[in-house]
Design an enzyme around this catalytic site. Structure first.
Site, PDB file in Angstrom:
ATOM      1  N   TYR A   1       0.732  -1.121   0.192  1.00 27.55           N
ATOM      2  CA  TYR A   1      -0.139  -0.132   0.112  1.00 27.55           C
ATOM      3  C   TYR A   1       0.828   1.308  -0.149  1.00 27.55           C
ATOM      4  CZ  TYR A   1      -3.060   3.591   1.041  1.00 27.55           C
ATOM      5  OH  TYR A   1      -3.937   4.952   1.194  1.00 27.55           O
TER       6      TYR A   1
ATOM      7  N   GLU B   1      -3.089   7.533  -4.407  1.00 30.19           N
ATOM      8  CA  GLU B   1      -3.069   6.278  -3.751  1.00 30.19           C
ATOM      9  C   GLU B   1      -2.716   5.146  -4.860  1.00 30.19           C
ATOM     10  OE1 GLU B   1      -5.910   4.994  -0.588  1.00 30.19           O
ATOM     11  OE2 GLU B   1      -6.653   3.795  -1.979  1.00 30.19           O
TER      12      GLU B   1
END
Ligand code: GDP
Ligand code: MN
Length: 386
Positions: free
Chosen positions: A107, A195
């Site tokens: 992530y 992201e």
């Protein structure tokens, strides 16, 4: 403003982040063609303004062009429930791209930390579809770097956060430029969220963006005509879209039926609370702003009434810069031109409230002296009718 994954990946590519090769399709036949041209296993990914598409069933791997066609048929034009968006969304386009050979899902994200008043880079080696649970259950598995705006993201800071996160040591040198490119893209596009989840470490040790999620600050769009053009309102609430086009601060509330219009965000929120306390369900938040003229009032009323659930409208205006008589004129104009079928209660206070009240006397609009009285009146009238 949210943009789609395929658009965000184009931005990432421009800034030097490796992304899989792929193209967008609107029909299953196009999906097949793109898969055929790529000539290998592909992933077919619904393009909607929400994360959690994997869990919703809108991301599918396809080994052959025929599987890709089937995946396209299963996703395109279909409606899925997206837990992250909290609603059903219909998929109008899919990204068809070469599947990557995942060894590890990382992530990587950058957003604003309002408490620290800095951008924060967030990194976890437990990336992928369960990152929310990781954040909740194992917060220690998530490394953070608060970025000094004057220093930006130098190599040493990028290396530090990669070490903190326990990033595989053999891939750190490849990851540093990716973190830096993501930060450059985040700043360059005036993003509020950038992201990549998953950032994939492949079996052969290279790094590639498996996904991309991007929010751009609406207040910066005036200086990014190219980014503003990426808007796709098909996932947005049509009434909110219309309101924003008119420059009105409006948020629609699911399940409500009392329209609310006021001036100043704080006053509008208080009014919503009062309506709730009186037993009503607010249908919206609408702030007409300071110094609102008659025309803006009419336009706001039109927006609120375009929601078919609205059974009554409450105006709560505290006159400072906004003048009570201007607001009254706007409401009277609006009511005349809109064929209003629901009760309207108005509370005017402050600058020129008496002049406003005088104008309203000649109409069937219902005055109220206080906010509490106004809330009780609109709730009683709205729920009594029919
Ligand atoms: P999201 O659920 O909306 O965040 O969509 P993602 O693009 O992140 O896809 C969800 C999941 O699908 C990822 O976490 C991966 O596990 C899987 N996935 C996506 N793309 C690929 C790919 O190219 N190869 C493989 N093997 N899995 C993929
Ligand atoms: Mn993802």
């Amino acid at each position: 403003m949210k943009i789609h994954e395929y658009q965000a990946k184009q931005l990432l590519k421009q800034y030097g982040v490796p992304v899989p090769q792929g193209e967008v399709a609107q029909t299953p036949a196009q999906v097949r063609e793109i898969a055929q041209a790529l000539g290998r296993t592909v992933v077919v990914k619904g393009q909607v303004h929400s994360g959690g598409r994997g869990k919703a069933g809108a991301v599918k791997l396809a080994k052959t062009a025929d599987d890709a066609l089937a995946a396209g048929e299963a996703i395109l034009g279909k409606t899925f429930f997206f837990a992250q968006a909290g609603s059903d969304l219909t998929v109008n386009g899919v990204l068809v791209e070469e599947a990557v050979d995942i060894d590890k899902e990382i992530y990587l994200g950058i957003t604003q930390d309002r408490v620290r008043q800095r951008d924060v880079l967030i990194l976890s080696t437990q990336g992928g579809m369960d990152i929310e649970e990781v954040a909740h259950n194992n917060p220690a598995d998530i490394a953070k770097l608060f970025i000094d705006p004057l220093l930006g993201l130098p190599d040493y800071a990028a290396r530090q956060v990669l070490f903190d996160a326990g990033f595989p040591k053999t891939s750190i040198n490849k990851a540093v430029p990716v973190l830096k490119a993501l930060y450059a893209a985040y700043v360059g596009t005036d993003a509020t969220l950038a992201e990549i989840n998953p950032l994939v470490i492949t079996k052969d040790g290279s790094i590639i963006a498996g996904d991309a999620k991007w929010d751009i600050d609406d207040n910066s769009l005036f200086r990014h005509a190219d980014l503003a053009a990426l808007a796709d309102v098909s996932d947005e609430d049509p009434i909110e879209t219309e309101a924003h086009k008119r420059g009105i601060q409006y948020v629609r509330l699911e399940g409500g039926d009392i329209g609310i219009i006021g001036n100043g965000a704080g006053l509008v929120m208080t009014t919503m609370d009062e309506v709730q306390r009186a037993g009503g369900k607010p249908a919206d938040f609408l702030d007409i702003g300071g110094g609102a003229k008659a025309e803006a009032v009419t336009s706001s009323l039109e927006v609120v009434l375009s929601d078919p659930n609205v059974k009554g409208v409450l105006f709560n205006i505290f006159g400072g810069i906004t003048r009570g008589d201007e607001v009254a004129k706007g409401i009277i104009e609006g009511v005349k031109s809109l064929d209003v079928k629901v009760p309207i209660v108005i509370r005017l206070a402050g600058t020129r409230a008496e002049e406003g009240a005088e104008l309203l006397k000649t109409t069937n609009l219902i005055p109220a002296a206080t906010m509490q009285e106004a809330a009780q009146k609109i709730v009683a009238l709205a729920y009594a009718a029919k």
